[in-house]
Write a protein that holds these residues in place. Structure first.
Motif, PDB file in Angstrom:
ATOM      1  N   UNK A  50     -41.826  47.972 -47.552  1.00 37.09           N
ATOM      2  CA  UNK A  50     -40.335  48.603 -47.296  1.00 37.09           C
ATOM      3  C   UNK A  50     -39.253  47.492 -46.596  1.00 37.09           C
ATOM      4  N   UNK A  51     -40.551  47.744 -45.452  1.00 34.90           N
ATOM      5  CA  UNK A  51     -39.496  45.965 -44.203  1.00 34.90           C
ATOM      6  C   UNK A  51     -39.177  45.819 -44.841  1.00 34.90           C
ATOM      7  N   UNK A  52     -39.733  44.732 -45.760  1.00 34.18           N
ATOM      8  CA  UNK A  52     -39.172  43.730 -46.286  1.00 34.18           C
ATOM      9  C   UNK A  52     -38.201  43.655 -47.550  1.00 34.18           C
ATOM     10  N   UNK A  53     -38.595  45.000 -48.127  1.00 33.52           N
ATOM     11  CA  UNK A  53     -37.066  45.313 -49.213  1.00 33.52           C
ATOM     12  C   UNK A  53     -36.153  45.968 -48.546  1.00 33.52           C
ATOM     13  N   UNK A  54     -36.346  46.422 -47.839  1.00 30.38           N
ATOM     14  CA  UNK A  54     -34.669  46.456 -46.501  1.00 30.38           C
ATOM     15  C   UNK A  54     -34.044  46.027 -46.027  1.00 30.38           C
ATOM     16  N   UNK A  55     -34.782  44.278 -45.339  1.00 32.60           N
ATOM     17  CA  UNK A  55     -34.453  42.963 -45.091  1.00 32.60           C
ATOM     18  C   UNK A  55     -33.712  42.116 -46.700  1.00 32.60           C
ATOM     19  N   UNK A  56     -33.785  43.036 -47.633  1.00 33.76           N
ATOM     20  CA  UNK A  56     -33.591  42.017 -48.398  1.00 33.76           C
ATOM     21  C   UNK A  56     -32.284  42.751 -49.262  1.00 33.76           C
ATOM     22  N   UNK A  57     -32.530  44.254 -49.309  1.00 33.32           N
ATOM     23  CA  UNK A  57     -31.141  45.266 -49.676  1.00 33.32           C
ATOM     24  C   UNK A  57     -29.771  44.709 -48.018  1.00 33.32           C
ATOM     25  N   UNK A  58     -30.516  45.092 -47.064  1.00 35.91           N
ATOM     26  CA  UNK A  58     -29.828  44.300 -46.150  1.00 35.91           C
ATOM     27  C   UNK A  58     -28.516  43.017 -46.433  1.00 35.91           C
ATOM     28  N   UNK A  81     -24.463  43.785 -44.865  1.00 36.12           N
ATOM     29  CA  UNK A  81     -25.032  44.113 -43.620  1.00 36.12           C
ATOM     30  C   UNK A  81     -26.015  43.483 -42.282  1.00 36.12           C
ATOM     31  N   UNK A  82     -25.861  43.611 -41.361  1.00 28.49           N
ATOM     32  CA  UNK A  82     -26.765  43.366 -39.473  1.00 28.49           C
ATOM     33  C   UNK A  82     -28.198  44.510 -40.464  1.00 28.49           C
ATOM     34  N   UNK A 134     -30.783  33.445 -39.384  1.00 27.13           N
ATOM     35  CA  UNK A 134     -29.028  32.861 -40.447  1.00 27.13           C
ATOM     36  C   UNK A 134     -29.173  33.884 -41.580  1.00 27.13           C
ATOM     37  N   UNK A 135     -30.235  34.670 -41.920  1.00 25.57           N
ATOM     38  CA  UNK A 135     -30.329  35.338 -43.523  1.00 25.57           C
ATOM     39  C   UNK A 135     -29.249  35.981 -43.479  1.00 25.57           C
ATOM     40  N   UNK A 136     -28.873  36.674 -42.666  1.00 21.68           N
ATOM     41  CA  UNK A 136     -27.665  38.169 -43.062  1.00 21.68           C
ATOM     42  C   UNK A 136     -25.723  37.930 -42.554  1.00 21.68           C
ATOM     43  N   UNK A 137     -25.975  36.351 -42.329  1.00 24.06           N
ATOM     44  CA  UNK A 137     -24.720  36.054 -41.767  1.00 24.06           C
ATOM     45  C   UNK A 137     -24.638  35.413 -40.130  1.00 24.06           C
ATOM     46  N   UNK A 138     -23.263  34.953 -39.904  1.00 20.92           N
ATOM     47  CA  UNK A 138     -23.691  34.845 -38.486  1.00 20.92           C
ATOM     48  C   UNK A 138     -23.165  35.836 -37.383  1.00 20.92           C
ATOM     49  N   UNK A 172     -20.570  51.168 -45.839  1.00 23.55           N
ATOM     50  CA  UNK A 172     -21.638  51.011 -47.162  1.00 23.55           C
ATOM     51  C   UNK A 172     -22.761  51.485 -46.391  1.00 23.55           C
ATOM     52  N   UNK A 173     -23.766  50.966 -47.363  1.00 21.28           N
ATOM     53  CA  UNK A 173     -25.174  51.561 -47.238  1.00 21.28           C
ATOM     54  C   UNK A 173     -26.132  52.211 -48.381  1.00 21.28           C
ATOM     55  N   UNK A 174     -27.447  52.634 -47.851  1.00 25.00           N
ATOM     56  CA  UNK A 174     -28.072  53.402 -48.663  1.00 25.00           C
ATOM     57  C   UNK A 174     -28.988  54.457 -48.554  1.00 25.00           C
ATOM     58  N   UNK A 175     -28.509  55.468 -48.923  1.00 23.04           N
ATOM     59  CA  UNK A 175     -28.897  57.334 -48.448  1.00 23.04           C
ATOM     60  C   UNK A 175     -30.338  57.825 -49.252  1.00 23.04           C
ATOM     61  N   UNK A 176     -30.985  57.476 -48.098  1.00 27.15           N
ATOM     62  CA  UNK A 176     -32.300  57.985 -49.004  1.00 27.15           C
ATOM     63  C   UNK A 176     -32.525  59.686 -49.205  1.00 27.15           C
TER      64      UNK A 176
END
Length: 533
Positions: A335-343, A348-349, A37-41, A282-286
């Motif tokens: 970095x996997x955790x950080x991307x989950x946080x960033x989302x 976004x999902x 449920x962390x990223x919304x319904x 939206x988003x982040x572009x590396x």
């Protein structure tokens, strides 16, 4: 513990804006409890199937012995060249693992016929192949598999002794491979491709190539509790907030290797971040940068620099930058955790990729229809020029149309260079990135096609529509057939390039398409023109 994240300036302010809320909502502990449920319904259905990566370091432990046993069998038989056929999440993690570990893995993540031929035809007598695909339906990987099956048959080698499958349980690839007598390694189906570094997709090819995969898993497992803690010291919360938490958001994330000893990390992080966050405009572009890249010295307000350093505790971040340190195993999970946080921060999902399919569909359509080749707008030496009408109008030189492309870039835009070429022979093309960045004074990415379609390709179509695109293709002197398929590798890569360009133009983003009729001479001429500009 070596895992550290240090921030300064705007990056620190971004952390301060979000850290307390993330801690109060118990984001980290809920993430590792696989709370969908962390990223919304709207994201709940997809994320409920995609959170197995949080305990992959533990779940994957039983794989190690099987991989080591097979490696010993192959080495005893004199088979010491390991080739990986895979795309995106199936190839990028084992590539950074083996490059960092100093062991040799040959990665085939291209449909360029010259590159395919070079790898398939080289030392087949001492080669074993890992074919990695979650479903087995990935057209590139299936085509590569067929090419190796044909090569083993021609050499009189039993392919079941040399070709090994990594896939999800119950996939068509698993069923067919077992029926045909191939050895299959199963990955965790609750892990998406770009989060699969610590599953069979990363471990099988890296382990067979000679990497100490047990140490890699141990390193990740040792920081899991730290990354699951609802604490202001949690480096995953800090990095995720620093990456995504600026107001307004800083869209571009420059990733720089600055003494960490990790080789090629930016290429792996590029897919993880871009494909996870680039959607709904939206988003982040590396942007993978060297230490002397032009962007680092330019005033680009929407660019955050992240440096991978030996010890972030001893190397304080300066300016508005982020410094990160840790071993590769630790950083993969970080970095996997950080991307989950960033989302969560972006809204976004992080587990879907709605725009990746569009380029695939366009390529399939072109393969089915086989339209007549489009005539170039003009030809300059070994370079054929095609592209969006808005770029070509009134121009008759390569220099002029490149100028027009850069002039079409919005103030907050970026340039994406996409090279559908043999990266073994034409690596000099990567020099174009810095040259164009000097001129554009904006972030510039460089991607090898078609592999970038599985990473930044999602951001190109799903993220902010501010990109301008320079597509490079090559006319190869030879082609490679694909058994039981109505198209060749040459036809496939041309369809992939044309399909992606068509989808970008449908999004009203300009695309300049340069085809080198002689790959080497075209590359030399192209770089010479850029230098003169």
């Amino acid at each position: 513990m070596s895992l550290k994240v240090a921030t300064s300036g705007a990056a620190t302010a971004a952390v301060q804006s979000h850290l307390d809320r993330l801690i109060d909502s118990k984001f980290a502990s809920r993430l590792f409890a696989q709370d969908a449920t962390l990223w919304g319904p709207e994201a709940e259905d997809e994320s409920s199937k995609r959170l197995g990566w949080t305990n992959a370091a533990e779940v994957s432990q039983p794989l190690v012995a099987d991989i080591m046993t097979l490696r010993d069998e192959l080495q005893a038989a004199g088979i010491d060249r390991i080739v990986l056929c895979g795309m995106g999440g199936s190839s990028l993690a084992p590539e950074v693992m083996t490059r960092t570990g100093g062991v040799e893995l040959v990665v085939l993540d291209s449909t360029n016929p010259s590159q395919v031929a070079q790898i398939v035809n080289d030392q087949i007598e001492r080669t074993a192949v890992v074919v990695s695909s979650k479903s087995g339906s990935t057209v590139e990987t299936d085509s590569q598999r067929r090419a190796f099956l044909a090569a083993f048959a021609e050499a009189g080698i039993d392919p079941t002794e040399r070709l090994f499958i990594v896939t999800d349980p119950g996939s068509p690839l698993e069923q067919q491979s077992r029926a045909d007598g191939f050895r299959v390694f199963l990955a965790d189906p609750s892990v998406g491709g770009r989060f699969s570094a610590l599953t069979a997709f990363g471990l099988v090819p890296a382990g067979l190539a000679g990497l100490d995969i047990q140490s890699l898993l141990n390193a990740a497992a040792n920081v899991a509790d730290e990354l699951a803690a609802d604490s202001p010291q949690n480096p995953g919360l800090v990095l995720g907030a620093a990456m995504a938490g600026a107001e307004p958001i800083k869209t571009y994330l420059g990733i720089v290797e600055s003494g960490s000893g990790i080789v090629g990390f930016g290429d792996w992080a590029e897919q993880l971040i871009a494909e996870s966050t680039g959607k709904h405009d939206k988003g982040l572009l590396p942007v993978v940068l060297s230490e002397d890249a032009p962007e680092i010295g330019l005033p680009i307000p929407d660019l955050t620099i992240v440096r991978l350093v030996a010890d972030a505790a001893e190397t304080p971040a300066l300016g508005d930058e982020i410094n990160v340190s840790g071993t590769l195993g630790e950083q993969l999970l970080l970095w996997e955790v950080a991307v989950a946080v960033a989302g969560e921060i972006i809204g976004i999902n992080p587990y879907d990729q709605p725009d990746v399919e569009s380029a695939k569909a366009a390529a399939r359509e072109l393969l089915d229809a086989t339209p007549a080749p489009e005539a170039p707008a003009f030809v300059e030496g070994h370079i054929e020029v095609r592209g969006s009408e808005s770029l070509l109008a009134g121009h008759a030189s390569v220099a002029a149309v490149i100028d027009a492309l850069l002039a079409a870039m919005p103030e907050n835009g970026y340039v994406a260079i996409q090279a559908y070429a043999n990266r073994n022979d034409l690596n000099a093309l990567t020099q174009s990135r810095d040259i164009i960045a000097h001129r554009a004074r904006r972030p510039v990415t460089f991607g090898w096609g078609p592999r970038f379609l599985h990473s930044t390709g999602q951001f190109h179509k799903g993220g902010p529509k501010v990109g301008v695109f320079l597509q490079i293709t090559t006319s190869e002197p030879t082609d490679v057939t694909i058994a039981d398929r109505p198209f060749t590798f040459g036809e496939l890569i041309r369809a992939q390039a044309a399909g992606d360009a068509a989808v970008l133009e449908q999004h009203n983003m300009p695309v300049l398409r340069l085809n080198f009729t002689d790959p080497v001479a075209g590359t030399e001429a192209f770089l010479r023109i850029l230098q003169e500009i």
